[in-house]
Design an enzyme around this catalytic site. Structure first.
Site, PDB file in Angstrom:
ATOM      1  N   ASP A 221      -6.963  -6.279   1.550  1.00 29.23           N
ATOM      2  CA  ASP A 221      -6.834  -5.973   0.638  1.00 29.23           C
ATOM      3  C   ASP A 221      -7.503  -4.594   0.341  1.00 29.23           C
ATOM      4  O   ASP A 221      -8.931  -4.726   0.935  1.00 29.23           O
ATOM      5  CB  ASP A 221      -6.795  -7.146  -0.695  1.00 29.23           C
ATOM      6  CG  ASP A 221      -5.942  -6.552  -1.734  1.00 29.23           C
ATOM      7  OD1 ASP A 221      -5.771  -5.829  -1.862  1.00 29.23           O
ATOM      8  OD2 ASP A 221      -5.898  -7.237  -2.462  1.00 29.23           O
TER       9      ASP A 221
HETATM   10  C1  BGC Z   1      -4.263  -6.297  -4.520  1.00 27.43           C
HETATM   11  C2  BGC Z   1      -3.061  -6.006  -3.741  1.00 27.43           C
HETATM   12  C3  BGC Z   1      -2.877  -4.118  -3.904  1.00 27.43           C
HETATM   13  C4  BGC Z   1      -3.930  -3.347  -3.384  1.00 27.43           C
HETATM   14  C5  BGC Z   1      -3.932  -2.020  -2.909  1.00 27.43           C
HETATM   15  C6  BGC Z   1      -5.021  -4.866  -5.009  1.00 27.43           C
HETATM   16  O1  BGC Z   1      -5.965  -5.174  -6.098  1.00 27.43           O
HETATM   17  O2  BGC Z   1      -4.791  -7.097  -4.675  1.00 27.43           O
HETATM   18  O3  BGC Z   1      -2.097  -6.217  -3.998  1.00 27.43           O
HETATM   19  O4  BGC Z   1      -1.601  -4.327  -2.731  1.00 27.43           O
HETATM   20  O5  BGC Z   1      -5.141  -3.818  -4.492  1.00 27.43           O
HETATM   21  O6  BGC Z   1      -3.498  -1.329  -4.671  1.00 27.43           O
END
Ligand code: BGC
Length: 745
Positions: A221
């Site tokens: 993530d």
């Molecule tokens: C989120 C993800 C997301 C990623 C990219 C993170 O803060 O938890 O779900 O895909 O950011 O935006």
């Protein structure tokens, strides 16, 4: 021949170029590819500084809504449509779907997740991934794993026992990863039992790769990697976002210093290379915005859950005397159609319920906002709350029917909610309108469960409209006027009070830890175990027609169980029933939920007709995780398959005998007397020894006890080896060793 990459190139390839691209390695002919959010639309930023704003794309219903369709076929079509949009926007990987379980109704990202049940979440996500990937666009299943809250989301340790972890929180991931093989899996921010998911060797390498055979790519993530070397050692492949020059350098140095096995970095780099290779098969193209808007409307219409409809008030039609309709509540004009955070889509267009209702009826439609919304435009800055309420009540009083649009103020990634109550102004609007108009219908817009009690007693009809995406306004009109016969079902229980919820005492934790104290009893499993009353049970939803169930039958097959049940549409309107099968094993030797959803089907049935519905339960889905044997075990016995229209509306039960797996626990010196006697071979072996002792052969102080059943019970929790503490001559270690060898050979 694919050129070998240097260690430095491998390190560079395993972190991003920037927020939304992988690193290109030109010497090896590897282009960069684009990844972007996800999950209910394509959020492609034109410029880095655009942050949460993407280029226009179809905003499909978020998972809270799409899950309420209980229809994998619709999810597959949504995945395909998203794939077409990704192709048109040159996106290689779409960051979704999210299959974390809705452990608490307060979860800030519940709107992005499917359900409190792992089978429902897993089946729907599998279909979504298959649809997307059929277009040669990769999915990123997220957030692996146990990422069910936003509070302290980048550090908190989800402390959960292994059986619960495997049977509940990893279950949907396992299903999707083994059945749909998502190109990538996004590894979560949080820790699991004290270890960051991104450094969790057991999770990534032993379980996912070793046991499940997952051969796709693990991407972090965004910002989830605290220690790049530890992450690669644990099995993480790609760190996002990039660039991560210090991390790349740390990897090269760790390899040079012999701290990191170079084979691990090489494998990760090869997985990134393989991902880039898969992405190359994707072709560009265009998509039909109108067709996608229509699909978004279809899914939204199927997602709406009719919670209450006393006296058949809905659907509305001219013949029931509805000449004037009051549309009340700012949400009718300023729709709440998605949640906040990384999943926020810039829609290609946005339908509101007020316009759609007005277009769908010849009745007079009068609107009053009733309250203001923070995010929406302040239409009348001078109007006080009391004036807005009074205006709405007057409009309601003068109309034949009152539609009251209320819901949650906001839900967003990054923060959990602190209440499941409606905002006070919304609740007052319902209560005051209901006093002056007996035909008041409440339409909810919310990303996670809202308490409906006690205000739902005061109105004849309640429509759960979730967050429905850009075409939700039209979908609401479709359901209100009966163009769509509602068939949405709750994918999460609506409790009477937050305090009743199984997670209540252990959410969201504190000081860096959240204890998953309710264990296996997540969602309806917990409500059922305590026989607790709920407002609307898991799986519930009304229709404008009615369905009757015949006798269900269940047959054991080599692959599991086949359940058949005739379902009759007993009303005068075509409709769709979501047939659900809940399984229990009375007398099970392990703790189990009273009933667990194992399979389901969304079936269209024409008025007056009967469909024979055939549902299958895979044998694997009957297994529990045995913590002693460290493997999945199907317990033998008479399984009850209860077929019904919700978890609390079971219409017919079929019982089927299923052969169990061999699950004999080897006996040891540490096994208790009770365990020895419960095992036929152990009982025989010990019986011989003890009867000899009781007959005077052993002679120690314990020997006389063994003839006495009460004494045997008293001693049943004593491990065999400990008996010597009371009677050293009775079972010396060499005798125990012989017994153990004899009973286990
Ligand atoms: C989120 C993800 C997301 C990623 C990219 C993170 O803060 O938890 O779900 O895909 O950011 O935006």
């Amino acid at each position: 021949m694919t050129p070998e990459l240097t260690v430095a190139e491998q390190a560079a390839l395993t972190s991003g170029r920037d927020a939304w691209h992988t690193t290109a390695v030109e010497s090896a002919g590897l282009p960069m590819i684009t990844v972007t959010d996800g999950p209910h639309g394509v959020r492609l930023q034109a410029r880095p500084e655009d942050m949460l704003k993407g280029q226009p794309a179809t905003c499909f219903p978020p998972a809270v809504a799409s899950a309420s369709t209980w229809d994998p076929e619709l999810l597959r079509r949504m995945g395909e449509a998203l794939g077409d949009e990704c192709r048109a926007m040159d996106v290689a990987v779409l960051l979704g779907p999210g299959v974390n379980l809705k452990r608490s109704p307060l979860g800030g990202r519940n709107f992005e997740y499917f359900s409190e049940d792992p089978v429902l979440a897993g089946v729907l996500a599998t279909a979504w991934v298959n649809g997307l990937q059929s277009k040669n666009v990769g999915a990123s299943l997220k957030h692996f794993a146990v990422n069910s809250q936003e509070t302290d989301r980048m550090r908190v340790s989800a402390d959960v026992d292994e059986r619960t972890l495997r049977e509940v929180y990893l279950s949907a991931f396992r299903r999707v990863m083994t059945q749909a093989r998502p190109w990538t899996v996004m590894v979560a921010y949080n820790k699991i039992n004290g270890v960051y998911a991104t450094q969790h060797h057991w999770l990534l390498t032993e379980v996912a790769r070793g046991e499940w055979g997952y051969d796709g790519l693990f991407v972090s993530d965004w910002g989830a990697v605290a220690d790049r070397v530890a992450s690669v050692a644990a099995g993480l492949d790609l760190t996002m976002p990039g660039p991560d020059d210090p991390g790349d350098k740390a990897l090269t140095e760790a390899v040079a210093a012999g701290v990191l096995d170079p084979a691990l970095l090489h494998e990760s780099a090869e997985r990134v290379r393989a991902l880039i290779g898969k992405a190359a098969a994707r072709q560009g193209g265009e998509y039909d915005q109108e067709a996608h808007h229509a699909l978004a409307r279809e899914i939204a219409g199927r997602a709406i859950v009719l919670l209450k409809n006393e006296g058949g008030l809905l659907p509305l039609n001219a013949s029931d005397g509805t000449r004037s309709i009051a549309v009340l509540g700012e949400f009718a004009r300023t729709p709440r159609y998605q949640g906040g955070g990384s999943s926020q889509i810039t829609p290609t267009r946005l339908d509101d319920a007020l316009t759609e209702i007005t277009a769908a009826t010849e009745s007079t439609v009068l609107f009053a906002p009733g309250y203001t919304v923070d995010e929406g435009p302040e239409r009348d800055p001078d109007a006080s709350e009391a004036d807005l309420l009074a205006e709405a009540v007057a409009v309601a009083q003068a109309s034949d029917v009152a539609l009251v649009f209320v819901g949650s103020a906001h839900e967003t990634e990054g923060a959990d909610r602190d209440s499941i109550d409606l905002p006070a102004a919304h609740r007052r609007l319902i209560e005051e309108v209901a006093k002056v108009n007996a035909r008041t219908i409440v339409i909810l817009s919310n990303g996670a469960v809202l308490a409906t009690s006690p205000w739902d007693k005061e109105v004849p009809a309640v429509v759960e409209g979730w967050l429905l995406g850009q075409a939700g306004g039209g979908a609401i009109a479709d359901v209100l006027f009966g163009t769509v016969n509602p068939s949405g079902r709750l994918a999460e229980t609506i409790p009477l009070r937050l305090q009743d919820h199984p997670s209540y005492l252990d959410f969201p934790g504190e000081h860096g830890h959240v204890r998953y104290g309710e264990g296996l009893f997540v969602g309806y499993r917990g409500f059922d175990a305590r026989e607790q009353e709920v407002a609307y049970p898991f799986g519930f939803g009304l229709s404008y027609t009615t369905f009757g169930y015949g006798q269900a039958t269940a047959t054991a097959t080599a692959d599991g169980i086949e359940v058949r049940v005739p379902v009759t549409n007993t009303g005068d309107r075509d409709g769709r029933e979501v047939v659900q099968v809940y399984v229990s094993l009375p007398g099970s030797k392990v703790t189990r939920a009273k009933r667990e959803l194992k399979t389901f089907a969304s079936v269209p049935v024409k008025a007056g007709e009967t469909e024979e519905v055939v549902l299958t339960i895979a044998r694997d889905d009957l297994a529990y995780w045995d913590i002693r044997l460290q493997r999945w075990i199907v317990e033998g016995g008479a399984y009850e398959c209860a077929v019904g229209a919700s978890s609390r509306d079971l219409r017919s039960t079929a019982v089927v005998e299923v052969d169990g797996d061999d699950a004999r626990m080897p006996l040891s010196a540490d096994s208790t007397l009770g365990e020895w006697f419960a095992d036929p071979r152990g009982a025989q072996a010990l019986g011989t020894v003890f009867s000899g002792a009781a007959a005077g052969g052993g002679g120690g102080p314990m020997s006389a006890f063994f003839a006495d059943p009460t004494m045997m019970l008293f001693l049943s929790a004593t491990p065999l080896a400990r008996l010597s503490a009371f009677d050293s001559g009775l079972l010396p270690p060499d005798v125990i060793a012989k017994l153990v060898a004899a009973v286990n050979d």
